[in-house]
Design a protein around this motif. Structure first.
Motif, PDB file in Angstrom:
ATOM      1  N   LEU A  57       0.829  -1.215   0.000  1.00  0.00           N
ATOM      2  CA  LEU A  57       0.000   0.000   0.000  1.00  0.00           C
ATOM      3  C   LEU A  57       0.858   1.258   0.000  1.00  0.00           C
ATOM      4  CD1 LEU A  57      -2.982  -0.761   2.387  1.00  0.00           C
ATOM      5  CD2 LEU A  57      -2.976  -0.609  -0.091  1.00  0.00           C
ATOM      6  N   VAL A  58       1.928   1.267   0.765  1.00  0.00           N
ATOM      7  CA  VAL A  58       2.799   2.440   0.802  1.00  0.00           C
ATOM      8  C   VAL A  58       3.487   2.644  -0.545  1.00  0.00           C
ATOM      9  CG1 VAL A  58       4.925   3.340   1.822  1.00  0.00           C
ATOM     10  CG2 VAL A  58       3.152   2.397   3.291  1.00  0.00           C
ATOM     11  N   ILE A  59       3.993   1.567  -1.130  1.00  0.00           N
ATOM     12  CA  ILE A  59       4.680   1.687  -2.422  1.00  0.00           C
ATOM     13  C   ILE A  59       3.711   2.109  -3.518  1.00  0.00           C
ATOM     14  CG2 ILE A  59       5.799   0.301  -4.222  1.00  0.00           C
ATOM     15  CD1 ILE A  59       7.267  -1.178  -2.023  1.00  0.00           C
ATOM     16  N   GLY A  63       3.434   5.829  -5.677  1.00  0.00           N
ATOM     17  CA  GLY A  63       3.552   5.807  -7.130  1.00  0.00           C
ATOM     18  C   GLY A  63       4.853   5.223  -7.637  1.00  0.00           C
ATOM     19  N   ILE A  64       5.515   4.455  -6.828  1.00  0.00           N
ATOM     20  CA  ILE A  64       6.800   3.884  -7.233  1.00  0.00           C
ATOM     21  C   ILE A  64       6.617   2.858  -8.339  1.00  0.00           C
ATOM     22  CG2 ILE A  64       8.735   2.478  -6.432  1.00  0.00           C
ATOM     23  CD1 ILE A  64       8.509   3.923  -3.767  1.00  0.00           C
ATOM     24  N   ILE A  65       5.536   2.086  -8.285  1.00  0.00           N
ATOM     25  CA  ILE A  65       5.298   1.074  -9.311  1.00  0.00           C
ATOM     26  C   ILE A  65       5.024   1.743 -10.662  1.00  0.00           C
ATOM     27  CG2 ILE A  65       3.785  -0.824 -10.001  1.00  0.00           C
ATOM     28  CD1 ILE A  65       3.446  -1.438  -7.019  1.00  0.00           C
ATOM     29  N   PHE A  83       2.675  -7.613 -13.225  1.00  0.00           N
ATOM     30  CA  PHE A  83       3.253  -8.666 -12.394  1.00  0.00           C
ATOM     31  C   PHE A  83       3.155  -8.349 -10.906  1.00  0.00           C
ATOM     32  CE2 PHE A  83       5.855  -8.919 -16.325  1.00  0.00           C
ATOM     33  CZ  PHE A  83       5.388 -10.141 -16.763  1.00  0.00           C
ATOM     34  N   VAL A  84       3.143  -7.062 -10.580  1.00  0.00           N
ATOM     35  CA  VAL A  84       3.160  -6.640  -9.175  1.00  0.00           C
ATOM     36  C   VAL A  84       1.864  -5.914  -8.850  1.00  0.00           C
ATOM     37  CG1 VAL A  84       4.442  -5.383  -7.414  1.00  0.00           C
ATOM     38  CG2 VAL A  84       5.655  -6.381  -9.330  1.00  0.00           C
ATOM     39  N   GLY A  85       0.810  -6.686  -8.702  1.00  0.00           N
ATOM     40  CA  GLY A  85      -0.469  -6.146  -8.260  1.00  0.00           C
ATOM     41  C   GLY A  85      -0.748  -6.655  -6.858  1.00  0.00           C
ATOM     42  N   VAL A  89       0.977  -9.903  -4.944  1.00  0.00           N
ATOM     43  CA  VAL A  89       1.760  -9.665  -3.732  1.00  0.00           C
ATOM     44  C   VAL A  89       1.187 -10.457  -2.562  1.00  0.00           C
ATOM     45  CG1 VAL A  89       2.378  -7.901  -2.026  1.00  0.00           C
ATOM     46  CG2 VAL A  89       2.628  -7.427  -4.450  1.00  0.00           C
ATOM     47  N   MET A  90      -0.135 -10.483  -2.435  1.00  0.00           N
ATOM     48  CA  MET A  90      -0.742 -11.222  -1.333  1.00  0.00           C
ATOM     49  C   MET A  90      -0.602 -12.731  -1.522  1.00  0.00           C
ATOM     50  SD  MET A  90      -1.406  -8.898   0.672  1.00  0.00           S
ATOM     51  CE  MET A  90      -2.149  -9.832   1.961  1.00  0.00           C
TER      52      MET A  90
END
Length: 132
Positions: A57-59, A63-65, A83-85, A89-90
């Motif tokens: 949530l922080v990343i 807006g880093i992604i 790939f990184v949703g 991640v969960m």
């Protein structure tokens, strides 16, 4: 001369001392060690899943992604956000938590067995207790 009753009254007026006991730990029950290590592993698994969620949530909020997507699209036609949703991640956090659960439980059982074998050589761990 003092009587027996005087001596008993004198003893009862004194402050009772705390009793100290020194015991030797010579055996750790195998199933108790497994239950305790499993409980600790559950706590670590919950902390792992919650921390992965909060870090994602922080990343994502920072807006880093999205910035990483813009940077990598310049080199190749790959989007990191696919790939990184949150579901990916969960899922990774869940798999990691389950593996950690298994490893910590087995490690607790192995350490209990090693301690029980080491007691035969060393005699055990001397532990002191006191009553207040």
């Amino acid at each position: 001369m003092s009587t027996v009753a005087d001596k008993l009254a004198q003893k009862s007026s004194r402050k009772p001392r705390s009793k100290q006991v020194r015991l030797r730990l010579v055996y750790i029950d195998f199933w108790s060690a497994i239950k305790l290590s499993f409980l600790a592993a559950i706590v670590v698994a919950v902390v792992t899943v919650v921390s992965f969620f909060l870090i994602y949530l922080v990343i994502d909020t920072m807006g880093i992604i999205a910035q990483l997507d813009e940077f990598i699209v310049g080199f190749a036609d790959i989007q990191i956000s696919s790939f990184v949703g949150l579901p990916q991640v969960m899922a990774f956090a869940g798999v990691l938590a389950i593996l950690n659960l298994i490893v910590v439980t087995v490690l607790g059982a192995v350490l209990a067995g090693i301690y029980n074998l080491a007691v035969k050589v060393s005699g055990g761990l001397l532990v002191g207790f006191t009553s207040n």
